[in-house]
Scaffold this motif. Structure first.
Motif, PDB file in Angstrom:
ATOM      1  N   SER A  59       0.823  -1.211   0.000  1.00 23.00           N
ATOM      2  CA  SER A  59       0.000   0.000   0.000  1.00 23.00           C
ATOM      3  C   SER A  59       0.857   1.261   0.000  1.00 23.00           C
ATOM      4  O   SER A  59       0.478   2.275  -0.579  1.00 23.00           O
ATOM      5  CB  SER A  59      -0.959   0.005   1.191  1.00 23.00           C
ATOM      6  N   SER A  60       2.053   1.201   0.598  1.00 19.84           N
ATOM      7  CA  SER A  60       2.932   2.372   0.591  1.00 19.84           C
ATOM      8  C   SER A  60       3.403   2.695  -0.827  1.00 19.84           C
ATOM      9  O   SER A  60       3.566   3.865  -1.179  1.00 19.84           O
ATOM     10  CB  SER A  60       4.132   2.163   1.511  1.00 19.84           C
ATOM     11  N   PHE A  61       3.608   1.648  -1.654  1.00 18.54           N
ATOM     12  CA  PHE A  61       3.997   1.875  -3.045  1.00 18.54           C
ATOM     13  C   PHE A  61       2.872   2.553  -3.816  1.00 18.54           C
ATOM     14  O   PHE A  61       3.111   3.424  -4.647  1.00 18.54           O
ATOM     15  CB  PHE A  61       4.363   0.560  -3.739  1.00 18.54           C
ATOM     16  N   LEU A  62       1.653   2.151  -3.528  1.00 15.93           N
ATOM     17  CA  LEU A  62       0.490   2.752  -4.186  1.00 15.93           C
ATOM     18  C   LEU A  62       0.375   4.225  -3.821  1.00 15.93           C
ATOM     19  O   LEU A  62       0.181   5.071  -4.692  1.00 15.93           O
ATOM     20  CB  LEU A  62      -0.791   2.009  -3.804  1.00 15.93           C
ATOM     21  N   VAL A  63       0.516   4.530  -2.549  1.00 16.17           N
ATOM     22  CA  VAL A  63       0.436   5.922  -2.099  1.00 16.17           C
ATOM     23  C   VAL A  63       1.535   6.752  -2.745  1.00 16.17           C
ATOM     24  O   VAL A  63       1.288   7.864  -3.214  1.00 16.17           O
ATOM     25  CB  VAL A  63       0.516   6.005  -0.557  1.00 16.17           C
ATOM     26  N   GLN A  64       2.762   6.225  -2.791  1.00 15.51           N
ATOM     27  CA  GLN A  64       3.877   6.957  -3.396  1.00 15.51           C
ATOM     28  C   GLN A  64       3.640   7.206  -4.877  1.00 15.51           C
ATOM     29  O   GLN A  64       3.905   8.300  -5.385  1.00 15.51           O
ATOM     30  CB  GLN A  64       5.195   6.201  -3.194  1.00 15.51           C
ATOM     31  N   GLU A  65       3.128   6.219  -5.585  1.00 20.49           N
ATOM     32  CA  GLU A  65       2.862   6.378  -7.014  1.00 20.49           C
ATOM     33  C   GLU A  65       1.753   7.398  -7.256  1.00 20.49           C
ATOM     34  O   GLU A  65       1.838   8.224  -8.169  1.00 20.49           O
ATOM     35  CB  GLU A  65       2.504   5.031  -7.645  1.00 20.49           C
ATOM     36  N   GLN A  66       0.717   7.356  -6.435  1.00 24.59           N
ATOM     37  CA  GLN A  66      -0.361   8.337  -6.573  1.00 24.59           C
ATOM     38  C   GLN A  66       0.158   9.742  -6.321  1.00 24.59           C
ATOM     39  O   GLN A  66      -0.190  10.684  -7.029  1.00 24.59           O
ATOM     40  CB  GLN A  66      -1.514   7.995  -5.628  1.00 24.59           C
ATOM     41  N   ALA A  67       1.003   9.894  -5.319  1.00 23.51           N
ATOM     42  CA  ALA A  67       1.583  11.206  -5.020  1.00 23.51           C
ATOM     43  C   ALA A  67       2.475  11.686  -6.168  1.00 23.51           C
ATOM     44  O   ALA A  67       2.445  12.865  -6.529  1.00 23.51           O
ATOM     45  CB  ALA A  67       2.374  11.148  -3.721  1.00 23.51           C
ATOM     46  N   SER A  68       3.249  10.778  -6.751  1.00 21.52           N
ATOM     47  CA  SER A  68       4.119  11.144  -7.881  1.00 21.52           C
ATOM     48  C   SER A  68       3.293  11.610  -9.073  1.00 21.52           C
ATOM     49  O   SER A  68       3.629  12.608  -9.720  1.00 21.52           O
ATOM     50  CB  SER A  68       4.990   9.964  -8.299  1.00 21.52           C
ATOM     51  N   LEU A  69       2.216  10.901  -9.358  1.00 19.05           N
ATOM     52  CA  LEU A  69       1.348  11.297 -10.472  1.00 19.05           C
ATOM     53  C   LEU A  69       0.680  12.644 -10.198  1.00 19.05           C
ATOM     54  O   LEU A  69       0.535  13.459 -11.113  1.00 19.05           O
ATOM     55  CB  LEU A  69       0.301  10.220 -10.740  1.00 19.05           C
ATOM     56  N   MET A  70       0.279  12.872  -8.962  1.00 20.18           N
ATOM     57  CA  MET A  70      -0.313  14.164  -8.618  1.00 20.18           C
ATOM     58  C   MET A  70       0.691  15.291  -8.853  1.00 20.18           C
ATOM     59  O   MET A  70       0.349  16.329  -9.420  1.00 20.18           O
ATOM     60  CB  MET A  70      -0.770  14.166  -7.153  1.00 20.18           C
ATOM     61  N   ALA A  71       1.926  15.089  -8.424  1.00 18.18           N
ATOM     62  CA  ALA A  71       2.965  16.111  -8.590  1.00 18.18           C
ATOM     63  C   ALA A  71       3.273  16.347 -10.064  1.00 18.18           C
ATOM     64  O   ALA A  71       3.467  17.492 -10.492  1.00 18.18           O
ATOM     65  CB  ALA A  71       4.223  15.707  -7.834  1.00 18.18           C
TER      66      ALA A  71
END
Length: 93
Positions: A59-71
């Motif tokens: 789940s931490s990988f998912l959160v990091q990827e979502q944050a990267s896409l948002m940025a």
């Protein structure tokens, strides 16, 4: 300075934005957004899929990827402010 690949008569700015500096600013915004998403509860096990250690680990990988896409898509504007501050600091230093 003349750029042969630019449209006719166009010149490049002497201090063109540095891609590495912009990427660093975007990475910092993504890290900030990831922490904000974690605090908001994104990535916590919902028990709908059985939970377990595997779900918690990834789940931490998912959160990091979502944050990267948002940025990458503009985020909250933090990356632009960080980039401007880093450019100014680099010019002064």
């Amino acid at each position: 300075m003349f750029d042969p690949t630019a449209p006719t008569g166009a010149a490049t700015a002497p201090s063109a934005p540095k891609p590495a500096l912009r990427q660093a600013a975007q990475d910092l915004e993504a890290a900030f957004l990831a922490e904000m998403l974690k605090q908001a509860g994104l990535g916590k096990s919902q028990q709908a899929f059985g939970g377990g250690a595997g779900e918690e680990q990834f789940s931490s990988f998912l959160v990091q990827e979502q944050a990267s896409l948002m940025a990458q898509r503009g985020g909250i504007g933090l990356a632009e402010r960080l980039f401007a501050a880093m450019q100014k600091g680099q010019a002064n230093g």
